[in-house]
Design a protein around this motif. Sequence first.
Motif, PDB file in Angstrom:
ATOM      1  N   ILE A 106       0.844  -1.179   0.000  1.00  0.00           N
ATOM      2  CA  ILE A 106       0.000   0.000   0.000  1.00  0.00           C
ATOM      3  C   ILE A 106       0.884   1.235   0.000  1.00  0.00           C
ATOM      4  O   ILE A 106       1.964   1.237   0.622  1.00  0.00           O
ATOM      5  N   PHE A 126      -2.899   1.047  -3.814  1.00  0.00           N
ATOM      6  CA  PHE A 126      -2.387  -0.255  -3.387  1.00  0.00           C
ATOM      7  C   PHE A 126      -2.225  -1.147  -4.615  1.00  0.00           C
ATOM      8  O   PHE A 126      -2.952  -1.035  -5.591  1.00  0.00           O
ATOM      9  N   LEU A 143      -6.642  -4.575   1.700  1.00  0.00           N
ATOM     10  CA  LEU A 143      -6.104  -3.276   1.300  1.00  0.00           C
ATOM     11  C   LEU A 143      -7.224  -2.275   1.013  1.00  0.00           C
ATOM     12  O   LEU A 143      -7.099  -1.084   1.315  1.00  0.00           O
ATOM     13  N   LYS A 144      -8.306  -2.757   0.421  1.00  0.00           N
ATOM     14  CA  LYS A 144      -9.431  -1.855   0.161  1.00  0.00           C
ATOM     15  C   LYS A 144     -10.062  -1.390   1.470  1.00  0.00           C
ATOM     16  O   LYS A 144     -10.463  -0.220   1.600  1.00  0.00           O
ATOM     17  N   SER A 147      -7.883   1.265   2.952  1.00  0.00           N
ATOM     18  CA  SER A 147      -7.959   2.515   2.180  1.00  0.00           C
ATOM     19  C   SER A 147      -9.175   3.341   2.566  1.00  0.00           C
ATOM     20  O   SER A 147      -9.143   4.575   2.481  1.00  0.00           O
TER      21      SER A 147
END
Length: 393
Positions: A106, A126, A143-144, A147
């Motif tokens: 990321i 990312f 990762l989402k 974020s």
Amino acid sequence: MKERLSAFKRVLNVAYRECGILLTNHIYIFCMVVFPVAIIFFFTDMMQDGQPTEMPVGVVDLDNTSTTRALTRRLDAFQTSRVVGKYASVDDARQAIQRNQIYAFIYFPDGMTDNLLSGRQPKISFFYSSTSITAGALLYRDLKTISTLGSAAVGQATLTAKGFTPEQVKTFLQPITVDLHPINNPWINYNVYLSSMLIPGILMLFIFLITPYSIGTELKFKTNTELMKMADNDILVALTGKMIPQTIIHLIVFYGYMAYVYGHLGFPYHCSTWVLALVGFISVVASQAFGVFAFGLMPSLRMSMSICSLWGVLSFTTSGFTFPVFAMDGPIQSLSYLFPLRHYYMVYQMCIFNGYPLQEAWLYFAFLALFIMLPLLVMRNLRRAMIEYVYIP
């Protein structure tokens, strides 16, 4: 009646002879017992955690503030992710992915926190590798989530400062709550998804290969004359006697697999024990019948085993458990009916996994029954091969 008793006695004699061959030839012991059992334990043990955990990820933090450090700690706290390194640039992190040191990273740009607090919508990037589909999909989810946590934290602080209650803040930040209920596999256990099809497919592949091998070696070692003499030149008696001992061993291994995964490991199943027994029996016999048919179609040890190995490997693609058949091209969808594993998979997901009655899967049982009858089409060619053909290396 005497003829029937005589034929039954000849079948028993051929079966007794086959038992001696199985015990003296180590290839049968390894390919019918040792390797299948090893594969069962290998795959189920490899995925015993259900999902991959602690997959390595990296962080490129050019902002280096308390906010980005908190997001990094939250990413590391996820079950499937583990932050193993911090990199000075995106190029360094990209090279780490290419060297297979991490699966994803990321990127927090410089000034991200200031832009976030001032409402200027900074971009958090990312990157993840989809070389491994499972790892890529799971890390994409983590990762989402990370974020979106940054903006959520700032929004929560802003709304709280304005006097909104926690319930009101929650409604603003997450207006729709997803209530997820995965059917029949609520743990999202990849061991259940993959081992339930990979292991039976490999077991059927072994059956594909060992069946034409056992017939072809009769020609190779010039024992076909002895076999046919014991069967009184009746190819049906000869094949039945040869296949019975192998069928028993294959069934013991297949039923052992079912007892291990459904009984010991607790894989979900929603059917009775006799349904499991029926599915295992018809799958084993259909695989043997295809091996006999392949040898009868081309009475050559090398060519028949090549056909069976190709058919067995293609079965994994056309069965539909990794990529749905209905999403394939029309010709491939039609060809999928030519693979026994495809019909096993449909019976498994309908009757075993989802608990539908057997009559709902009658079409796939009918196809497996057709596979069992395939050797009848090549009986004459098989008889001629066992009596007249000369083995060519």
